[in-house]
Design an enzyme around this catalytic site. Structure first.
Site, mmCIF file in Angstrom:
data_model
loop_
_atom_site.group_PDB
_atom_site.id
_atom_site.type_symbol
_atom_site.label_atom_id
_atom_site.label_comp_id
_atom_site.label_asym_id
_atom_site.label_seq_id
_atom_site.Cartn_x
_atom_site.Cartn_y
_atom_site.Cartn_z
ATOM 1 N N GLN C 21 0.861 -1.175 0.000
ATOM 2 C CA GLN C 21 0.000 0.000 0.000
ATOM 3 C C GLN C 21 0.894 1.221 0.000
ATOM 4 O O GLN C 21 1.563 1.516 0.984
ATOM 5 C CB GLN C 21 -0.912 -0.014 1.229
ATOM 6 N N GLU C 24 -0.508 6.528 -2.672
ATOM 7 C CA GLU C 24 -1.729 6.823 -3.417
ATOM 8 C C GLU C 24 -2.321 5.610 -4.107
ATOM 9 O O GLU C 24 -3.374 5.714 -4.724
ATOM 10 C CB GLU C 24 -1.494 7.952 -4.425
ATOM 11 N N ARG C 26 -2.845 1.077 -4.129
ATOM 12 C CA ARG C 26 -2.598 -0.269 -3.615
ATOM 13 C C ARG C 26 -2.158 -1.109 -4.801
ATOM 14 O O ARG C 26 -2.681 -0.972 -5.898
ATOM 15 C CB ARG C 26 -3.881 -0.845 -3.012
ATOM 16 N N VAL C 27 -1.188 -1.969 -4.564
ATOM 17 C CA VAL C 27 -0.666 -2.797 -5.645
ATOM 18 C C VAL C 27 -0.921 -4.260 -5.326
ATOM 19 O O VAL C 27 -0.601 -4.729 -4.235
ATOM 20 C CB VAL C 27 0.845 -2.538 -5.852
ATOM 21 N N LYS C 40 -2.703 -2.032 -10.223
ATOM 22 C CA LYS C 40 -2.453 -0.826 -9.451
ATOM 23 C C LYS C 40 -3.769 -0.095 -9.295
ATOM 24 O O LYS C 40 -4.360 0.356 -10.278
ATOM 25 C CB LYS C 40 -1.435 0.028 -10.211
ATOM 26 N N ASP C 145 8.414 11.543 -10.842
ATOM 27 C CA ASP C 145 8.616 10.897 -9.541
ATOM 28 C C ASP C 145 9.780 9.904 -9.628
ATOM 29 O O ASP C 145 9.648 8.749 -9.245
ATOM 30 C CB ASP C 145 7.327 10.178 -9.117
#
Lengths: 175, 338, 242
Positions: C21, C24, C26-27, C40, C145
């Site tokens: 988690q 932004e 949850r995978v 994702k 990012d």
């Protein structure tokens, strides 16, 4: 001979693919499909790299149908539209649907209940020889696919042709 | 027992606080308030500080009921901040240190905020959001250093709020941020504004130039009210701040957040941060305006930590700096426990 | 306008195998269309205004999908997109099997005893990272990012220090956008620099290797490196005077 895949997101729906070679009645089949007498997507197997490509198109069609956001009139036309890298519907049918001169056809069905009768009906209507779906790659027109999906040489260095095709299909709404 | 007096005057507040082993004995403060539409300039701010600093010093000693003989160490803000006000306050700190024969210690303003926040809230090892008129940083303490994980790549969040207040002529009394917060409570309509997060960094200059350009037009055409703009600006800016704080927490595996700095008293910011923390199972620590806003006690507290660990500043080294020596490589603060 | 919820995807994910988690998203890892797939899910953030939340979440899903396709087309490895659900903001992606994050790889290499300095073992990796970012920037994709957690290193057949066999995959394009401006690319490198140095202490020399390789690989690097220097300085010179 045929392959069936139960959709993970829509477990009540199963996607079945049947491959036929030496088909002699393509024109008739196409006409029946247009008139709604055949309830299936009739796809030109030359434009298919792998049955996974069809699953991606079918899953997306079922999903869009469930949320009421299909771009075409029916589930089967939506599957054909989803195979295309472009957003033009008639162009998608021209490339991915069967044409009167085709001698092979990939039949795709999405069924919610027992499908044996439906399969028998379809097999009945196709004047050709059913072969295992695993034989799809022998029919694939790689050059044509590269051209239509505009697959770049550098792209094929980082993944398979199937990867390139599937990624375009999945991203075409926003690219 | 160790008693430290702290002098702070890096921006438009002048504050002097006295701390005895974690207890705030006094913390008086004055604010230089400018008319609506105007910011504070260095020389005028320094003049304000000069005019009141001895009165504030007198108050600090009287409220603490101490005499200079009770003071063990004199702490002052070394920077970062505005040059002229910093010089003014450092001069007084140096003078009293020599008059009273006590050691001097120069304190980093940012660390003053962080140390004061930790003292008041008892947060153990928090990810710190430091938000004020001059700073916007997400800081975490690791390997005996405070490290900046995220920050603004252009202007500070408080600066963005202050300059917006000037555009639509919101009063600077008691502070533009406070008045924006009150008006935002009456905002109803959410107006879309630019939103810029880059990794763990944020950028506010795009929002400011957008709103500088659009605000008065939108108000004139009655598209929205000034209250709506205050509301939308806060929602946008604070969402960005909460987002980068959460990113830093995920990055460091931290379960505590401490908000410090003047903008940190904003209750809407605290509320949003609280919701984020709740969703992550983390804890939020925040202080009120007495300690969020620049004050003398925070400098005394950081000075107390440094003095206790044997750090003092010799007279020739007691300069000030406008810039931050505080980078992602970290600023060492020995004696700090965590 | 309230978007129609796709219950199918959320029902599917409830049974899914949650990998992590993040801030932004949850995978999950699960089987989808018969293949191991990474899902994702950008979930709503309750702290922000619902209009802002919906706008950001949708925009980031779209940007991620768009940049992945643009990168792949240019021969920059990113996971293949299999399916996107814009109502539940889920992206179904190729599972990059046998891979570790560059972050984990650097950390474990630094901890393992080696003959000679660690830097030498990591230098080819740093060079490769520089190269791939240069290629991405030449396509005008700004990642937004860049961290060592957002790069995967394929481990099958890879021996530490062997540059020829290095295979990197870039992930997490949610904050990405298309821009040709050297300023935006410079900030992209600045974000990476800060993340790199704060995540991996004492790797200044390694990061220099990365930048050198970036400069050598990109056609437009000089303007970008100049902007990087400017952005670094801006951080130090920031004034508090309005």
């Amino acid at each position: 001979m045929h392959t069936s895949h139960q959709l993970e997101l829509y477990p009540k729906q199963t996607v079945t693919q049947l491959l036929f070679k030496g088909v002699k009645n393509s024109a008739e089949l196409r006409k029946s499909a247009m008139e709604g007498k055949i309830n299936a997507a009739l796809i030109n197997p030359k434009m298919i790299v792998d049955s996974f490509q069809v699953l991606v198109a079918a899953n997306k069609a079922v999903h869009l149908q469930s949320i009421g956001k299909m771009k075409t009139r029916g589930l089967y036309s939506e599957i054909i539209f989803n195979l295309s890298p472009a957003n033009n519907i008639s162009e998608a049918f021209k490339r991915f649907g069967i044409s009167d001169s085709d001698d092979s056809v990939l039949v795709v069905l999405v069924a919610t209940d027992d499908e044996s009768q439906v399969l028998a009906d379809i097999t009945e209507k196709v004047d050709g020889q059913q072969v295992p779906v695993a034989e799809l790659p022998t029919l694939t027109d790689v050059m044509q696919i590269r051209k239509l999906y505009k697959v770049t040489p550098q792209e094929e260095k980082i993944g398979s042709l199937l990867d390139s095709v599937v990624c375009r299909m999945a991203t075409k709404d926003v690219v | 027992m160790t008693v430290v007096i702290g002098f702070e005057g890096s921006a438009n507040k002048i504050g002097i606080g006295i701390i005895r082993d974690g207890v705030v004995l006094s913390n008086p403060r004055r604010t230089y308030i400018t008319p609506p539409g105007q910011g504070f300039l260095p020389s005028e701010t320094a003049r304000h500080h000069r005019a009141v600093i001895l009165t504030v010093l007198q108050e600090a000693l009287e409220q603490a009921a101490l005499t200079p003989a009770d003071i063990d160490c004199v702490a002052y803000t070394k920077g970062p901040g505005m040059g002229a006000p910093l010089v003014t306050v450092a001069l007084v700190a140096r003078t009293v240190a020599q008059l009273w024969g006590r050691p001097l210690v120069g304190v980093n303003h940012c660390i003053g905020h962080v140390e004061m926040g930790r003292l008041i809230t008892r947060a153990h090892n928090p990810t710190v959001l430091y938000v004020s008129g001059g700073n916007t940083q997400v800081i975490a303490y690791s390997e005996r250093r405070y490290r900046i994980f995220g920050e603004t790549i252009d202007i500070a969040v408080g600066n963005c709020l202050d300059r917006f207040a000037r555009v639509i002529k919101i009063s600077n009394d008691p502070s533009p941020g406070y008045n924006i917060e009150q008006m935002a409570k009456r905002g109803r309509q959410y107006v879309e504004l630019p939103y810029t997060v880059k990794g763990m960094d944020v950028s506010f200059s795009g929002i400011l130039s957008y709103i500088e350009e659009a605000a008065n037009k939108m108000l004139a055409s009655a598209q929205c009210t000034a209250e709506d703009l205050c509301f939308s600006l806060q929602e946008t800016l604070f969402s960005m701040l909460v987002e980068i704080t959460e990113r830093a927490m995920a990055h460091c595996g931290s379960q505590e957040v401490l908000i410090v700095g003047g903008v940190g008293c904003n209750l809407r910011l605290q509320e949003m941060m609280g919701v984020m923390c709740e969703e992550r199972g983390a804890k939020l620590f925040a202080t009120d305006e007495r300690f969020c806003i620049d004050n003398g006690a925070m400098i005394a507290q950081a000075g107390w930590e440094m003095f206790r660990s044997g750090q003092t500043t010799a007279l020739p080294d007691s300069w000030i700096t406008q810039r931050s020596e505080f980078t992602s490589a970290g600023l060492l603060l020995s004696g700090s426990t965590s | 306008m309230e978007p129609e919820e796709s219950m199918a995807v959320s029902d599917f994910l409830i049974k899914g195998n949650l990998l992590k988690q993040g801030a932004e998203a949850r995978v999950y890892r699960d089987t989808f269309l018969g293949k191991s797939t990474i899902i994702k899910e950008r979930f709503p953030k309750k702290y922000r205004h619902p209009l802002l939340d919906e706008k950001l979440t949708h925009r980031r899903t779209v940007q991620e999908v768009r940049s992945i396709q643009r990168c792949r087309k240019a021969g920059i490895p990113t996971p293949v997109v299999h399916f996107v659900d814009y109502t539940s903001h889920c992206i179904f992606l190729e599972d990059i099997v046998d891979s570790v994050t560059v972050r984990d790889h650097i950390v474990s290499t630094q901890q393992r005893p080696h003959p000679g300095p660690t830097l030498e073992h990591l230098a080819p990796l740093a060079a490769k990272v520089g190269q791939i970012i240069a290629k991405m920037h030449d396509e005008d994709v700004v990642h937004g990012d860049l961290t060592t957690s957002n790069m995967l290193l394929r481990t099958s057949g890879y021996v530490v220090g062997d540059a020829a066999e290095l295979s990197l995959v870039l992930i997490d394009f949610g904050l990405s956008y298309i821009s040709a401006l050297p300023e935006d690319k410079g900030v992209d490198l600045y974000v990476l620099e800060k993340a790199f140095l704060s995540t991996h202490p004492n790797t200044e020399a390694l990061f220099q290797k990365l930048l050198k390789s970036y400069a050598a690989s990109s056609k437009k690097s000089s303007a970008v490196i100049k902007k990087l220097d400017e952005v670094r300085l801006r951080g130090r010179k920031r004034s508090m005077v309005g």
